[in-house]
Design an enzyme around this catalytic site. Structure first.
Site, PDB file in Angstrom:
ATOM      1  CB  SER A  24      -0.914   0.011   1.231  1.00 53.10           C
ATOM      2  OG  SER A  24      -1.594   1.247   1.265  1.00 53.10           O
ATOM      3  CE  LYS A  75     -11.301  -0.637  -1.547  1.00 49.67           C
ATOM      4  NZ  LYS A  75     -11.014  -0.047  -2.843  1.00 49.67           N
ATOM      5  CG  ASP A 111     -12.288   3.232  -3.911  1.00 47.87           C
ATOM      6  OD1 ASP A 111     -11.214   3.813  -3.668  1.00 47.87           O
ATOM      7  OD2 ASP A 111     -12.544   2.078  -3.518  1.00 47.87           O
ATOM      8  N   GLY A 138     -16.323  -5.772  -8.560  1.00 45.45           N
ATOM      9  CA  GLY A 138     -15.859  -5.878  -7.181  1.00 45.45           C
ATOM     10  C   GLY A 138     -16.038  -4.547  -6.455  1.00 45.45           C
ATOM     11  CG  MET A 231      -9.988   1.777 -11.526  1.00 48.20           C
ATOM     12  SD  MET A 231     -11.129   1.208 -10.252  1.00 48.20           S
ATOM     13  CE  MET A 231     -12.639   1.929 -10.862  1.00 48.20           C
TER      14      MET A 231
HETATM   15  P1  NAP Z   1     -12.145  -6.943  -5.733  1.00 49.06           P
HETATM   16  O1  NAP Z   1     -13.316  -6.477  -4.959  1.00 49.06           O
HETATM   17  O2  NAP Z   1     -11.365  -8.114  -5.242  1.00 49.06           O
HETATM   18  O3  NAP Z   1     -12.674  -7.252  -7.243  1.00 49.06           O
HETATM   19  C1  NAP Z   1     -11.812  -7.826  -8.193  1.00 49.06           C
HETATM   20  C2  NAP Z   1     -12.407  -7.703  -9.582  1.00 49.06           C
HETATM   21  O4  NAP Z   1     -11.442  -8.210 -10.518  1.00 49.06           O
HETATM   22  C3  NAP Z   1     -13.682  -8.528  -9.780  1.00 49.06           C
HETATM   23  O5  NAP Z   1     -14.488  -7.899 -10.759  1.00 49.06           O
HETATM   24  C4  NAP Z   1     -13.107  -9.846 -10.307  1.00 49.06           C
HETATM   25  O6  NAP Z   1     -14.029 -10.615 -11.059  1.00 49.06           O
HETATM   26  C5  NAP Z   1     -12.014  -9.345 -11.221  1.00 49.06           C
HETATM   27  N1  NAP Z   1     -10.961 -10.339 -11.433  1.00 49.06           N
HETATM   28  C6  NAP Z   1     -10.009 -10.714 -10.566  1.00 49.06           C
HETATM   29  N2  NAP Z   1      -9.225 -11.660 -11.124  1.00 49.06           N
HETATM   30  C7  NAP Z   1      -9.703 -11.869 -12.385  1.00 49.06           C
HETATM   31  C8  NAP Z   1      -9.325 -12.756 -13.459  1.00 49.06           C
HETATM   32  N3  NAP Z   1      -8.302 -13.573 -13.356  1.00 49.06           N
HETATM   33  N4  NAP Z   1     -10.055 -12.700 -14.598  1.00 49.06           N
HETATM   34  C9  NAP Z   1     -11.108 -11.860 -14.724  1.00 49.06           C
HETATM   35  N5  NAP Z   1     -11.514 -11.021 -13.734  1.00 49.06           N
HETATM   36  C10 NAP Z   1     -10.826 -11.037 -12.583  1.00 49.06           C
HETATM   37  O7  NAP Z   1     -11.074  -5.782  -5.943  1.00 49.06           O
HETATM   38  P2  NAP Z   1     -11.369  -4.218  -6.093  1.00 49.06           P
HETATM   39  O8  NAP Z   1     -11.254  -3.550  -4.787  1.00 49.06           O
HETATM   40  O9  NAP Z   1     -12.609  -4.054  -6.874  1.00 49.06           O
HETATM   41  O10 NAP Z   1     -10.088  -3.766  -6.971  1.00 49.06           O
HETATM   42  C11 NAP Z   1     -10.017  -4.069  -8.352  1.00 49.06           C
HETATM   43  C12 NAP Z   1      -8.791  -3.402  -8.951  1.00 49.06           C
HETATM   44  O11 NAP Z   1      -8.905  -1.993  -8.866  1.00 49.06           O
HETATM   45  C13 NAP Z   1      -7.478  -3.763  -8.253  1.00 49.06           C
HETATM   46  O12 NAP Z   1      -6.479  -3.881  -9.222  1.00 49.06           O
HETATM   47  C14 NAP Z   1      -7.210  -2.568  -7.382  1.00 49.06           C
HETATM   48  O13 NAP Z   1      -5.823  -2.390  -7.114  1.00 49.06           O
HETATM   49  C15 NAP Z   1      -7.743  -1.454  -8.263  1.00 49.06           C
HETATM   50  N6  NAP Z   1      -8.123  -0.283  -7.478  1.00 49.06           N
HETATM   51  C16 NAP Z   1      -7.481   0.870  -7.752  1.00 49.06           C
HETATM   52  C17 NAP Z   1      -7.811   2.000  -7.049  1.00 49.06           C
HETATM   53  C18 NAP Z   1      -7.112   3.280  -7.342  1.00 49.06           C
HETATM   54  O14 NAP Z   1      -7.219   4.205  -6.535  1.00 49.06           O
HETATM   55  N7  NAP Z   1      -6.425   3.380  -8.448  1.00 49.06           N
HETATM   56  C19 NAP Z   1      -8.818   1.973  -6.053  1.00 49.06           C
HETATM   57  C20 NAP Z   1      -9.478   0.768  -5.817  1.00 49.06           C
HETATM   58  C21 NAP Z   1      -9.112  -0.367  -6.537  1.00 49.06           C
HETATM   59  P3  NAP Z   1     -15.016 -11.662 -10.324  1.00 49.06           P
HETATM   60  O15 NAP Z   1     -16.162 -10.860  -9.785  1.00 49.06           O
HETATM   61  O16 NAP Z   1     -15.393 -12.589 -11.422  1.00 49.06           O
HETATM   62  O17 NAP Z   1     -14.221 -12.317  -9.241  1.00 49.06           O
END
Ligand code: NAP
Length: 290
Positions: A24, A75, A111, A138, A231
């Site tokens: 982080s 979250k 977010d 997610g 993202m």
């Molecule tokens: P999360 O709740 O764990 O959700 C993960 C998402 O990614 C779900 O839609 C999941 O699909 C999909 N996914 C994971 N592995 C996959 C694969 N192998 N093939 C296809 N889909 C896959 O995580 P989150 O909090 O939403 O975060 C998602 C991303 O956004 C992360 O990379 C995180 O670092 C980034 N993020 C960035 C910021 C920023 O400020 N830039 C803020 C928040 C998050 P399923 O539903 O099918 O499991």
């Protein structure tokens, strides 16, 4: 100005919970902002295993931690453990910021608004009136959808590996009084006409962090005016962004969103915005020195 060596009995403690948490960058940018604002405060990372989340929240409450960020995978799981949610967190069903208000834990979601700020700042692309293809369902996609609808997006189509989760997200959006038309991506209907209508593509999945492509996205079929936002910010140029840039489309990674959601969290905790641009500069400097 507080540094770790200047922590005293008066220092206010903030933090972030996640699993894992070592990667982080929030401690770096939040501590820089506290110092610059002359606040006697410190921000620390807490590695919290999913099964220990309820105990950790009780602990944070009883230790009087003034506020904390919530990241993967907590979250959504933290929602029932809090006393109150603001409207955005309630609609999103996901919390990334908690404020301890005299012992009452209030959940917020910055977010989505961080995303919209970054879309404007980094892509020059406000979502109002636009057709958006959102990849993911997610925690991050949940916050994004609420803010995209609030910002007046005309349509949001959701593409996710687990279609059921995307359908749930669409149902929650449809149940609220948002005017945006939300739909589930249907590969059988995604012809040239579909791709040519998309104006903004947003990746809200973790795909790209380890060099993965998102093969369902037909970057070559997007209009020349489309913008692509990822993202993911590490690596700074994902395969998705490389493909979009090769086509000459406008692109941005999630670093601006990370900074913007952090600035909004800082304001929730302290009542003031941090110095303008400081968090983004701290993050950018970090990656330059890598
Ligand atoms: P999360 O709740 O764990 O959700 C993960 C998402 O990614 C779900 O839609 C999941 O699909 C999909 N996914 C994971 N592995 C996959 C694969 N192998 N093939 C296809 N889909 C896959 O995580 P989150 O909090 O939403 O975060 C998602 C991303 O956004 C992360 O990379 C995180 O670092 C980034 N993020 C960035 C910021 C920023 O400020 N830039 C803020 C928040 C998050 P399923 O539903 O099918 O499991």
């Amino acid at each position: 100005m507080t540094t770790q060596s200047a922590i005293t009995g008066n220092t206010t403690v903030y933090g972030i919970i996640g699993w894992p948490i070592k990667h982080s960058l929030s401690p770096l940018m939040q501590n820089k902002a506290f110092s610059a604002a002359g606040l006697d405060a410190v921000f620390v990372p807490f590695a919290v295993e999913p099964k220990k989340l309820p105990e950790a929240v009780l602990g944070l409450r009883s230790l009087g931690v003034a506020g904390f960020n919530v990241t993967i995978p907590h979250k959504a799981a933290i929602v029932p453990l809090l006393d109150e949610l603001d409207q955005t967190a309630r609609l999103a069903g996901a919390v990334n910021v908690v404020k301890n208000s005299n012992g009452k834990l209030i959940g917020f979601n910055t977010d989505g608004d961080g995303l919209v700020r970054s879309l404007e700042h980094d892509l020059g692309c406000h979502p109002a009136g636009r057709r958006v293809l959102l990849v993911g369902a997610g925690g991050a996609a949940r916050g994004a959808l609420v803010s995209l609808c609030r910002a007046g997006a005309a349509e949001v189509c959701i593409l996710n590996r687990s279609a059921g989760k995307a359908a749930e997200l669409i149902a929650s959006c449809t149940a609220s009084d948002m005017q945006t038309k939300c739909s589930l991506f249907d590969a059988s209907l995604a012809d040239q006409h579909f791709w040519n209508r998309q104006e903004l593509i947003i990746n809200a999945t973790s795909l790209g962090m380890n060099g993965e492509d998102i093969p369902q996205l037909k970057i070559e079929a997007l209009p020349a005016t489309a913008s692509v936002y990822d993202m993911v910010y590490a690596p700074p140029q994902t395969v998705l962004l490389q493909k979009a840039a090769q086509r000459g489309l406008k692109t941005a990674n999630g670093l601006g969103m990370l900074a913007a959601q952090g600035e909004l969290a800082f304001r929730i905790w302290t009542g003031v915005m941090p110095r303008s641009g400081l968090m983004l500069k701290t993050l950018t400097d970090f990656f330059v020195l890598q």
